[in-house]
Design a protein around this motif. Structure first.
Motif, short mmCIF file in Angstrom:
data_model
loop_
_atom_site.label_atom_id
_atom_site.label_comp_id
_atom_site.label_asym_id
_atom_site.label_seq_id
_atom_site.Cartn_x
_atom_site.Cartn_y
_atom_site.Cartn_z
N ILE A 32 0.84 -1.20 0.00
CA ILE A 32 0.00 0.00 0.00
C ILE A 32 0.87 1.25 0.00
O ILE A 32 0.50 2.29 -0.56
CB ILE A 32 -0.98 0.00 1.20
CG1 ILE A 32 -2.13 0.97 0.95
CG2 ILE A 32 -0.29 0.33 2.49
CD1 ILE A 32 -3.03 0.59 -0.21
N THR A 33 2.05 1.17 0.60
CA THR A 33 3.00 2.29 0.55
C THR A 33 3.45 2.54 -0.87
O THR A 33 3.53 3.71 -1.32
CB THR A 33 4.22 1.99 1.45
OG1 THR A 33 3.78 1.77 2.80
CG2 THR A 33 5.20 3.15 1.43
N LEU A 34 3.74 1.48 -1.61
CA LEU A 34 4.15 1.65 -3.01
C LEU A 34 3.02 2.19 -3.86
O LEU A 34 3.25 2.97 -4.80
CB LEU A 34 4.65 0.30 -3.56
CG LEU A 34 5.95 -0.21 -2.96
CD1 LEU A 34 6.28 -1.60 -3.51
CD2 LEU A 34 7.10 0.75 -3.25
N VAL A 35 1.78 1.77 -3.57
CA VAL A 35 0.63 2.32 -4.29
C VAL A 35 0.53 3.82 -4.06
O VAL A 35 0.33 4.61 -5.00
CB VAL A 35 -0.68 1.62 -3.85
CG1 VAL A 35 -1.90 2.37 -4.39
CG2 VAL A 35 -0.69 0.19 -4.34
N LEU A 36 0.69 4.26 -2.82
CA LEU A 36 0.60 5.69 -2.48
C LEU A 36 1.75 6.48 -3.11
O LEU A 36 1.58 7.65 -3.47
CB LEU A 36 0.62 5.88 -0.97
CG LEU A 36 -0.59 5.29 -0.22
CD1 LEU A 36 -0.42 5.43 1.28
CD2 LEU A 36 -1.88 5.97 -0.67
N LEU A 37 2.91 5.82 -3.27
CA LEU A 37 4.05 6.48 -3.90
C LEU A 37 4.00 6.41 -5.42
O LEU A 37 4.84 7.03 -6.10
CB LEU A 37 5.36 5.84 -3.41
CG LEU A 37 5.70 6.02 -1.93
CD1 LEU A 37 6.95 5.20 -1.57
CD2 LEU A 37 5.90 7.49 -1.60
N GLY A 38 3.06 5.63 -5.97
CA GLY A 38 2.98 5.47 -7.42
C GLY A 38 4.12 4.66 -7.99
O GLY A 38 4.54 4.89 -9.13
N ARG A 39 4.62 3.67 -7.24
CA ARG A 39 5.75 2.85 -7.68
C ARG A 39 5.38 1.37 -7.71
O ARG A 39 6.01 0.54 -7.07
CB ARG A 39 6.96 3.08 -6.77
CG ARG A 39 7.58 4.45 -6.87
CD ARG A 39 8.02 4.79 -8.31
NE ARG A 39 8.89 3.78 -8.89
CZ ARG A 39 10.21 3.79 -8.77
NH1 ARG A 39 10.80 4.76 -8.10
NH2 ARG A 39 10.94 2.85 -9.34
N LEU A 40 4.35 1.05 -8.46
CA LEU A 40 3.94 -0.35 -8.57
C LEU A 40 4.98 -1.21 -9.28
O LEU A 40 4.94 -2.44 -9.18
CB LEU A 40 2.60 -0.45 -9.30
CG LEU A 40 1.37 0.05 -8.53
CD1 LEU A 40 0.12 -0.07 -9.38
CD2 LEU A 40 1.22 -0.73 -7.23
N ASP A 41 5.92 -0.58 -9.98
CA ASP A 41 6.96 -1.35 -10.63
C ASP A 41 7.89 -2.03 -9.61
O ASP A 41 8.61 -2.97 -9.96
CB ASP A 41 7.79 -0.45 -11.55
CG ASP A 41 8.42 0.73 -10.80
OD1 ASP A 41 7.74 1.31 -9.94
OD2 ASP A 41 9.58 1.07 -11.10
N LEU A 42 7.82 -1.59 -8.36
CA LEU A 42 8.63 -2.19 -7.30
C LEU A 42 7.85 -3.20 -6.46
O LEU A 42 8.39 -3.78 -5.52
CB LEU A 42 9.19 -1.10 -6.38
CG LEU A 42 10.11 -0.06 -7.03
CD1 LEU A 42 10.44 1.05 -6.05
CD2 LEU A 42 11.40 -0.72 -7.54
#
Length: 356
Positions: A32-42
């Motif tokens: 969910i942190t990556l979703v909020l950061l817009g970094r789904l590639d990670l």
């Protein structure tokens, strides 16, 4: 009938909800942190880093910390090797087919090597299933994020999983004294068994990957590493019947899980909703993985595929087809590898026919 009864038996619970909650939190927060950061590639690096929390299920905190630290270190090494392998194809200017076969070879070596390390460190769950999955999934991503970013994501996720593993010492009112695992020493028979098991993983993974790749080239389906993952499932077990049962449960559970996945995909969840689905499936998988393997696969299947779709979107129909076909190929290979020694011993013990 005994085989059927074993497939439908539910083992008693053993604080499974505690383990399931820890694992669900361990994967939900990083994603969910990556979703909020817009970094789904990670996201895939976080998903596999969270696997460290699967180990040391009901161990005391000190022992759990050591086991999860070992498991996390091994998983980070596998993730790094997977990311480097993904870059190797371009570095050596390999064709698409050459890259696929390089991945099959490398995944086979990971299967055998990690099986040996897991046995040496006495980690549970046993075997290298998670490492095969992590390595091959990352190695097959066509567009890799910067290496340092992927590894940083994995390291932070592993560290978070370790903290979650220790969280109950803070949540609970009473604290048990720290206890640490004894030094790992394998007896001579255990070392021999570990080596034989590693050979089994090499053979099962390599054969399944090769057959799935060849069949995929002819029939037009991909994701050969799903067959490699399914092939090592029957290798875990104390009896031949139990191992065959695991292979059959893998196929049936996958088929049922694909139905659940199809229902999820019809809803077209947003990324944050997808993360909730992943956490829920992780919870369900850990609730039943030690009690009823077939039921656990109903949750494992959408968990694995939704995680893949989060990073590399693909047509749903193709994904469902590939998952089922690869699972059948892999499970059949795994069962064949399990039965091969018994068949060989039986053939050798048969008396020679008298000359005519």
């Amino acid at each position: 009938m005994k085989l059927l009864a074993e497939m439908l038996t539910m083992a008693p619970a053993n604080k499974d909800h505690q383990v399931a909650l820890r694992c669900a939190v361990g994967v939900f927060v990083p994603l969910i942190t990556l979703v909020l950061l817009g970094r789904l590639d990670l996201a895939i690096f976080a998903s596999f880093g969270a696997f460290a929390g699967i180990y040391g299920r009901n161990e005391p905190h000190g022992r759990r910390l050591v086991l999860q630290l070992r498991a996390g270190t091994l998983m980070l090494a596998v993730i790094l090797l997977g990311a480097l392998t993904a870059r190797a194809g371009a570095a050596f200017s390999l064709s698409a087919a050459g890259t696929v076969w390089l991945q099959v070879l490398a995944t086979t070596l990971v299967a055998g090597g990690c099986s040996l390390v897991v046995a040496w460190w006495r980690l549970r769950p046993a075997g290298s299933l998670f490492h095969i999955f992590a390595f091959a999934a990352i190695a097959s991503i066509p567009h890799q994020p910067p290496l340092w970013q992927g590894m940083l994501t994995a390291v932070v996720t592993v560290a978070f999983a370790l903290l979650v593993g220790l969280s109950s010492r803070v949540v609970r009112g009473r604290r048990q004294p720290w206890s640490w695992p004894l030094p790992v020493r394998l007896s001579s028979p255990e070392r021999r068994a570990a080596r034989l098991e590693a050979v089994g993983y090499l053979v099962a993974a390599g054969l399944a990957g090769s057959l799935a790749t060849l069949a995929g080239e002819r029939l037009g389906f991909g994701h050969n590493y799903w067959a490699m993952v399914a092939a090592v499932v029957p290798l875990v077990g104390h009896t031949t019947r139990h191992r065959i049962s695991r292979g059959l449960q893998r196929i049936i559970g996958t088929a049922l899980g694909l139905v659940l996945l199809a229902l999820i995909l019809v809803l077209e969840p947003a990324p944050w909703q997808t993360v909730l689905v992943i956490a829920a499936c992780q919870f369900g998988a850990e609730m039943f993985i030690a009690r009823q393997y077939m039921l656990a696969q109903v949750f494992v299947t959408p968990l694995a595929l939704v995680s893949t779709l989060l990073v590399a979107p693909a047509p749903a129909g193709i994904l469902l087809r590939d998952r089922f076909l690869e699972t059948v190929i892999g499970a059949a290979v795994g069962v064949a590898v399990v039965l091969a020694p018994a068949v060989w011993r039986r053939l050798r013990s048969r008396p020679a026919l008298p000359p005519r």
